[in-house]
Design a protein around this motif. Structure first.
Motif, PDB file in Angstrom:
ATOM      1  N   VAL A   4       1.031  -1.128   0.092  1.00  0.00           N
ATOM      2  CA  VAL A   4       0.009  -0.068  -0.033  1.00  0.00           C
ATOM      3  C   VAL A   4       0.804   1.165   0.024  1.00  0.00           C
ATOM      4  CG1 VAL A   4      -1.620   1.382   1.453  1.00  0.00           C
ATOM      5  CG2 VAL A   4      -2.071  -1.213   1.183  1.00  0.00           C
ATOM      6  N   THR A   5       0.245   2.219  -0.941  1.00  0.00           N
ATOM      7  CA  THR A   5       1.403   3.414  -1.102  1.00  0.00           C
ATOM      8  C   THR A   5       0.420   4.608  -0.687  1.00  0.00           C
ATOM      9  OG1 THR A   5       3.164   2.337  -1.994  1.00  0.00           O
ATOM     10  CG2 THR A   5       2.838   4.690  -2.289  1.00  0.00           C
ATOM     11  N   ARG A   6       0.739   5.799  -0.199  1.00  0.00           N
ATOM     12  CA  ARG A   6      -0.036   6.833  -0.156  1.00  0.00           C
ATOM     13  C   ARG A   6       1.150   8.255  -0.421  1.00  0.00           C
ATOM     14  NH1 ARG A   6      -3.258   3.647  -0.593  1.00  0.00           N
ATOM     15  NH2 ARG A   6      -5.232   3.603   0.230  1.00  0.00           N
ATOM     16  N   THR A   7       0.670   9.099  -1.197  1.00  0.00           N
ATOM     17  CA  THR A   7       1.491  10.295  -1.376  1.00  0.00           C
ATOM     18  C   THR A   7       0.698  11.323  -0.773  1.00  0.00           C
ATOM     19  OG1 THR A   7       2.940   9.245  -2.967  1.00  0.00           O
ATOM     20  CG2 THR A   7       3.184  11.559  -2.880  1.00  0.00           C
ATOM     21  N   TRP A  30      -1.153   8.949  15.067  1.00  0.00           N
ATOM     22  CA  TRP A  30      -1.567   8.855  13.683  1.00  0.00           C
ATOM     23  C   TRP A  30      -1.855   7.608  13.035  1.00  0.00           C
ATOM     24  CZ3 TRP A  30       1.758   5.779  10.776  1.00  0.00           C
ATOM     25  CH2 TRP A  30       3.006   5.724  11.256  1.00  0.00           C
ATOM     26  N   ASP A  31      -1.668   6.357  13.615  1.00  0.00           N
ATOM     27  CA  ASP A  31      -1.864   5.206  12.955  1.00  0.00           C
ATOM     28  C   ASP A  31      -3.395   4.683  13.605  1.00  0.00           C
ATOM     29  OD1 ASP A  31      -2.244   2.569  12.045  1.00  0.00           O
ATOM     30  OD2 ASP A  31      -0.233   1.731  12.870  1.00  0.00           O
ATOM     31  N   PRO A  32      -4.313   4.562  12.820  1.00  0.00           N
ATOM     32  CA  PRO A  32      -5.694   4.399  13.169  1.00  0.00           C
ATOM     33  C   PRO A  32      -5.783   3.000  13.920  1.00  0.00           C
ATOM     34  CG  PRO A  32      -5.613   4.354  10.861  1.00  0.00           C
ATOM     35  CD  PRO A  32      -4.106   4.825  11.299  1.00  0.00           C
ATOM     36  N   GLY A  33      -4.889   2.091  13.435  1.00  0.00           N
ATOM     37  CA  GLY A  33      -4.943   0.654  14.196  1.00  0.00           C
ATOM     38  C   GLY A  33      -4.221   0.636  15.618  1.00  0.00           C
ATOM     39  N   VAL A 125      -8.499  -4.438   3.430  1.00  0.00           N
ATOM     40  CA  VAL A 125      -8.211  -3.771   5.123  1.00  0.00           C
ATOM     41  C   VAL A 125      -7.147  -2.841   4.970  1.00  0.00           C
ATOM     42  CG1 VAL A 125      -7.934  -4.128   7.302  1.00  0.00           C
ATOM     43  CG2 VAL A 125      -9.347  -5.814   5.902  1.00  0.00           C
ATOM     44  N   PHE A 126      -6.082  -3.179   4.481  1.00  0.00           N
ATOM     45  CA  PHE A 126      -5.068  -2.270   4.633  1.00  0.00           C
ATOM     46  C   PHE A 126      -5.042  -0.948   3.715  1.00  0.00           C
ATOM     47  CE2 PHE A 126      -3.075  -5.692   7.207  1.00  0.00           C
ATOM     48  CZ  PHE A 126      -2.547  -4.895   8.123  1.00  0.00           C
ATOM     49  N   GLU A 127      -5.764  -1.035   2.580  1.00  0.00           N
ATOM     50  CA  GLU A 127      -5.939   0.011   1.956  1.00  0.00           C
ATOM     51  C   GLU A 127      -6.907   0.733   2.511  1.00  0.00           C
ATOM     52  OE1 GLU A 127      -5.016   1.155  -1.135  1.00  0.00           O
ATOM     53  OE2 GLU A 127      -3.881  -0.501  -1.990  1.00  0.00           O
ATOM     54  N   LYS A 128      -7.786   0.731   3.186  1.00  0.00           N
ATOM     55  CA  LYS A 128      -8.631   1.685   3.977  1.00  0.00           C
ATOM     56  C   LYS A 128      -7.616   2.181   5.294  1.00  0.00           C
ATOM     57  CE  LYS A 128     -12.547   2.341   6.694  1.00  0.00           C
ATOM     58  NZ  LYS A 128     -12.026   3.643   7.312  1.00  0.00           N
ATOM     59  N   VAL A 129      -7.008   1.285   5.866  1.00  0.00           N
ATOM     60  CA  VAL A 129      -5.796   1.610   6.845  1.00  0.00           C
ATOM     61  C   VAL A 129      -5.027   3.052   6.219  1.00  0.00           C
ATOM     62  CG1 VAL A 129      -4.025   0.971   8.514  1.00  0.00           C
ATOM     63  CG2 VAL A 129      -6.183  -0.280   8.303  1.00  0.00           C
ATOM     64  N   GLY A 130      -4.351   2.566   5.101  1.00  0.00           N
ATOM     65  CA  GLY A 130      -3.534   3.614   4.435  1.00  0.00           C
ATOM     66  C   GLY A 130      -4.378   4.966   4.153  1.00  0.00           C
ATOM     67  N   SER A 131      -5.655   4.755   3.824  1.00  0.00           N
ATOM     68  CA  SER A 131      -6.404   6.103   3.569  1.00  0.00           C
ATOM     69  C   SER A 131      -6.578   6.920   5.008  1.00  0.00           C
ATOM     70  CB  SER A 131      -7.646   5.847   3.057  1.00  0.00           C
ATOM     71  OG  SER A 131      -7.290   5.417   1.702  1.00  0.00           O
ATOM     72  N   THR A 133      -4.552   6.461   7.579  1.00  0.00           N
ATOM     73  CA  THR A 133      -3.394   7.125   8.038  1.00  0.00           C
ATOM     74  C   THR A 133      -3.204   8.357   7.465  1.00  0.00           C
ATOM     75  OG1 THR A 133      -2.587   4.750   8.524  1.00  0.00           O
ATOM     76  CG2 THR A 133      -0.937   6.496   8.061  1.00  0.00           C
ATOM     77  N   GLU A 134      -3.306   8.416   6.139  1.00  0.00           N
ATOM     78  CA  GLU A 134      -3.274   9.754   5.334  1.00  0.00           C
ATOM     79  C   GLU A 134      -3.895  10.927   6.112  1.00  0.00           C
ATOM     80  OE1 GLU A 134      -3.808  11.824   0.982  1.00  0.00           O
ATOM     81  OE2 GLU A 134      -4.156   9.654   1.264  1.00  0.00           O
ATOM     82  N   LYS A 135      -5.114  10.625   6.123  1.00  0.00           N
ATOM     83  CA  LYS A 135      -6.201  11.667   7.045  1.00  0.00           C
ATOM     84  C   LYS A 135      -5.608  11.952   8.446  1.00  0.00           C
ATOM     85  CE  LYS A 135     -10.236  10.095   4.656  1.00  0.00           C
ATOM     86  NZ  LYS A 135     -11.358   9.050   5.022  1.00  0.00           N
ATOM     87  N   SER A 136      -5.111  10.999   9.292  1.00  0.00           N
ATOM     88  CA  SER A 136      -4.493  11.236  10.554  1.00  0.00           C
ATOM     89  C   SER A 136      -3.254  12.159  10.483  1.00  0.00           C
ATOM     90  CB  SER A 136      -4.217  10.080  11.143  1.00  0.00           C
ATOM     91  OG  SER A 136      -5.399   9.155  11.641  1.00  0.00           O
ATOM     92  N   LEU A 137      -2.392  11.788   9.244  1.00  0.00           N
ATOM     93  CA  LEU A 137      -1.184  12.718   9.361  1.00  0.00           C
ATOM     94  C   LEU A 137      -1.404  13.876   8.742  1.00  0.00           C
ATOM     95  CD1 LEU A 137       1.256  10.029   8.398  1.00  0.00           C
ATOM     96  CD2 LEU A 137       1.490  11.044  10.345  1.00  0.00           C
TER      97      LEU A 137
END
Length: 145
Positions: A4-7, A30-33, A125-131, A133-137
């Motif tokens: 999973v990658t987010r920029t 910042w990590d929702p999990g 599941v981790f695609e949602k976690v990635g999104s 995480t981006e929102k939290s950061l």
């Protein structure tokens, strides 16, 4: 394997972002999990620093020991391990075109043994976690205009 990658861009300068992210104990923010993230040992954060991380994702709780394996200007890498998975968080930081920092957060999870069967579901599941995480950061480090 899950990849999973987010920029995304935040308002905080790169040096401050790196300092914040290098201390993995901040993952609680910042990590929702992440339920718990405690340092193992004392002293300043640097390559070799380790943390006990307990996460709850999709109703399942898991514990990994994370180690800071790379810390250099513009790059922070953590590797977390337990008996069923190895998780690598590779974070690149670059000055944004305007003020702030462009973050590329690349997470990979490699499952071992029977846990490999969960990889297709884990990807979703981790695609949602990635999104999330981006929102939290972005919330913590400041949204750009």
């Amino acid at each position: 394997m899950v990849d999973v990658t987010r920029t995304f861009t935040v308002a905080t300068p790169p040096r401050d972002v790196q300092e914040y992210l290098a201390d993995f104990a901040n993952a609680r923010e910042w990590d929702p999990g992440t339920v718990l993230c405690a340092p193992l040992g004392t002293g300043p954060v640097g390559v070799g620093s380790r943390w006990r991380n307990v996460s709850k994702i999709a109703g399942a709780e898991t514990e990994l020991t994370y180690e800071l394996t790379r810390l250099e200007p513009g790059r922070v890498v953590f590797v977390g391990r337990n008996d069923t998975a190895t998780s690598t968080d590779d974070i690149s930081l670059a000055p944004a075109d305007g003020p702030g920092t462009t973050i590329t957060y690349h997470a990979t999870i490699e499952f071992q043994g029977a846990a490999k069967l969960a990889a297709p579901l884990a990807k979703v599941v981790f695609e949602k976690v990635g999104s999330d995480t981006e929102k939290s950061l972005t919330r913590i480090l400041g949204a750009t205009v």
